[in-house]
Design an enzyme around this catalytic site. Structure first.
Site, PDB file in Angstrom:
ATOM      1  NE  ARG A  29      72.738   4.669  49.904  1.00 18.16           N
ATOM      2  CZ  ARG A  29      73.981   4.178  49.233  1.00 18.16           C
ATOM      3  NH1 ARG A  29      73.730   3.171  48.602  1.00 18.16           N
ATOM      4  NH2 ARG A  29      74.894   4.882  49.128  1.00 18.16           N
ATOM      5  CB  ILE A  31      62.707   1.871  50.595  1.00 18.18           C
ATOM      6  CG1 ILE A  31      61.590   0.968  49.995  1.00 18.18           C
ATOM      7  CG2 ILE A  31      62.769   3.111  50.311  1.00 18.18           C
ATOM      8  CD1 ILE A  31      60.082   1.332  50.244  1.00 18.18           C
ATOM      9  CD  GLU A  95      58.484  -5.699  44.704  1.00 23.59           C
ATOM     10  OE1 GLU A  95      58.442  -4.707  45.387  1.00 23.59           O
ATOM     11  OE2 GLU A  95      58.809  -6.892  45.156  1.00 23.59           O
ATOM     12  CB  VAL A  96      58.090  -0.162  40.415  1.00 26.51           C
ATOM     13  CG1 VAL A  96      57.568   1.215  39.885  1.00 26.51           C
ATOM     14  CG2 VAL A  96      57.846  -0.019  41.855  1.00 26.51           C
ATOM     15  CG  HIS A 100      63.278  -0.544  38.343  1.00 21.23           C
ATOM     16  ND1 HIS A 100      62.040  -1.001  37.865  1.00 21.23           N
ATOM     17  CD2 HIS A 100      63.375  -1.433  39.233  1.00 21.23           C
ATOM     18  CE1 HIS A 100      61.432  -1.875  38.538  1.00 21.23           C
ATOM     19  NE2 HIS A 100      62.321  -2.408  39.237  1.00 21.23           N
ATOM     20  CG  HIS A 102      66.854  -4.259  41.234  1.00 21.09           C
ATOM     21  ND1 HIS A 102      66.225  -3.860  42.365  1.00 21.09           N
ATOM     22  CD2 HIS A 102      66.050  -4.525  40.255  1.00 21.09           C
ATOM     23  CE1 HIS A 102      64.993  -4.041  42.099  1.00 21.09           C
ATOM     24  NE2 HIS A 102      64.607  -4.444  40.790  1.00 21.09           N
TER      25      HIS A 102
END
Length: 115
Positions: A29, A31, A95-96, A100, A102
């Site tokens: 999940r 954050i 951001e990272v 990844h 979403h």
């Protein structure tokens, strides 16, 4: 990469709420959720972004998408719909710097890009 936030989550150094895991992929999940359901799906191996992951290991890219679909189904989003989103590069809002996806859903999400 010891300084990568997501690599540290994979290693268990940083806690996360895990919702799905395979040998190669982890889903947890977000954050700071942007929808009632907001799950991040990441490869356990570090790749800077989705383009790098797809070029280096197309099978892993497919595995990330398969987990994204499994997460959406498990979260009850299959019938109402959901969004799978990859950000890549500074203009995307990434951001990272670890590939990844979403998985977003649980309400109408509206337009893809604001005007």
């Amino acid at each position: 990469m010891t300084d990568c936030l997501f690599c540290r989550i994979v290693a268990g150094e940083i806690p996360s709420t895990r919702v799905h895991e395979t040998d190669d992929v982890l889903a947890f999940r977000d954050i700071n959720p942007k929808a009632p359901v907001h799950v991040l799906v990441i490869p356990k191996a570090h790749h800077d972004d989705v383009a790098a992951m797809a070029a280096a290991d197309p099978g892993l890219a497919g595995a990330v998408l398969a987990v994204a679909g499994a997460v959406a189904a498990a979260e009850g989003l299959a019938e109402s719909g959901f969004r799978v989103l990859f950000n890549t590069g500074p203009d995307s809002g990434m951001e990272v710097a670890h590939a990844h996806a979403h998985v977003l859903g649980g309400r109408p999400l509206g337009a893809m890009v604001g005007r």
